[in-house]
Motif scaffolding. Structure first.
Motif, mmCIF file in Angstrom:
data_model
loop_
_atom_site.group_PDB
_atom_site.id
_atom_site.type_symbol
_atom_site.label_atom_id
_atom_site.label_comp_id
_atom_site.label_asym_id
_atom_site.label_seq_id
_atom_site.Cartn_x
_atom_site.Cartn_y
_atom_site.Cartn_z
ATOM 1 N N MET A 41 58.143 46.543 58.091
ATOM 2 C CA MET A 41 59.526 46.330 58.473
ATOM 3 C C MET A 41 60.279 47.495 58.787
ATOM 4 O O MET A 41 59.839 48.549 57.983
ATOM 5 C CB MET A 41 60.263 45.568 57.354
ATOM 6 N N LEU A 86 67.336 40.096 56.969
ATOM 7 C CA LEU A 86 66.027 39.521 56.488
ATOM 8 C C LEU A 86 66.366 38.032 55.887
ATOM 9 O O LEU A 86 67.048 37.825 55.172
ATOM 10 C CB LEU A 86 65.833 40.369 55.288
ATOM 11 N N ARG A 135 69.299 43.014 64.517
ATOM 12 C CA ARG A 135 68.110 42.721 64.468
ATOM 13 C C ARG A 135 67.697 41.846 63.304
ATOM 14 O O ARG A 135 68.399 41.767 62.529
ATOM 15 C CB ARG A 135 67.108 43.622 64.694
ATOM 16 N N TYR A 138 64.387 39.760 60.825
ATOM 17 C CA TYR A 138 63.078 39.411 60.499
ATOM 18 C C TYR A 138 63.144 37.830 59.757
ATOM 19 O O TYR A 138 64.217 37.893 58.884
ATOM 20 C CB TYR A 138 62.534 40.363 59.416
ATOM 21 N N ILE A 141 56.235 38.002 56.781
ATOM 22 C CA ILE A 141 57.091 38.054 58.022
ATOM 23 C C ILE A 141 56.546 37.155 59.133
ATOM 24 O O ILE A 141 55.302 37.403 59.551
ATOM 25 C CB ILE A 141 57.012 39.429 58.667
ATOM 26 N N GLN A 176 60.245 38.167 63.886
ATOM 27 C CA GLN A 176 61.305 39.299 64.363
ATOM 28 C C GLN A 176 61.628 39.479 65.614
ATOM 29 O O GLN A 176 61.087 38.945 66.602
ATOM 30 C CB GLN A 176 60.572 40.557 63.730
#
Length: 236
Positions: free
Chosen positions: A25, A35, A206, A208, A215, A218
């Protein structure tokens, strides 16, 4: 450009349970990065490990080019990274002002402490009004403001926010998200852990998506909105 925070093969284990399973990440300077994931996805474990509150079992956390993986938790804020934890965790029998001072334990110059407190009061006027009030008597929204304010007292370059909207009324959630954008505009990089997917993606650059410690998606927040976020947040 070198990311402000970079996690590589990052793993966290609690006994036999691997909560974070080798994630990679990156967070760039000036970003809001969300997140996201359901309960148990590994989001809070990731943030707590970055902040030094739980040990990293494998991998690396690099902050501004420096390896912080094995630093003790009291050294992390000095490096410029702070965490506002899930559940707020204010000191209920201390005043608002004393809670803020607790957040400035690593700041040596009293003038810097005073400037940081003035900044927090400018962001949260209600906290200035209640500066002598016990933190435990504040509303949930005010306690969340205090938790964020306390994390800002070390003038962090990266602020980790763990579930800041949890348990708050919709109007207060909207205020918290507006505040996060304000902080980003003032130069604070933000990592936002959230179950409120729609709200987080509205303000993030952005995102994730985590599921079962990994993950699973993303990309730019706009692209993540266009996908079916529910597909990431469903089964563990």
């Amino acid at each position: 450009m070198e990311p402000l925070l970079k996690l590589s093969d990052f793993r966290v284990r609690y006994g036999a349970v691997e909560a974070v399973r080798g994630i990679d990440m990156e967070i760039g300077k000036g970003e809001i990065v969300a997140l996201l994931g359901a309960n148990g996805a590994g989001k809070s474990s990731t943030m707590n490990a970055v902040a030094g509150l739980v040990p990293v079992t494998q991998g690396r956390a690099m902050f501004d080019g420096r390896d912080i993986t094995d630093l003790p938790p009291e050294a992390i804020p000095v490096s410029g990274l702070t965490l506002a934890p899930e559940g707020r965790r204010v000191f209920g029998t201390l005043t608002v002002e004393d809670n803020l001072r607790m957040g400035a334990y690593a700041v040596q110059d009293p003038d810097d402490v005073r400037r940081a407190q003035d900044r927090v009061f400018a962001l949260f006027p209600i906290l200035e009004e209640r500066r002598k009030q016990w933190a435990g008597t504040l509303s949930g929204g005010q306690q969340q403001m205090l938790a964020i304010g306390r994390a800002l007292m070390c003038a962090p370059r990266l602020l980790l926010l763990d579930e800041p909207s949890l348990g708050l009324a919709p109007r207060v959630v909207e205020q918290v998200f507006e505040l996060i954008v304000t902080l980003r505009d003032q130069g604070v990089t933000i990592c936002l852990v959230e179950q409120n997917v729609a709200g987080a993606l509205d303000i993030a650059d952005r995102a994730y998506m985590m599921r079962s410690g990994r993950i699973v998606g993303q990309g730019p927040a706009a692209d993540m909105r266009d996908r079916s976020a529910d597909s990431y947040l469903g089964a563990h």
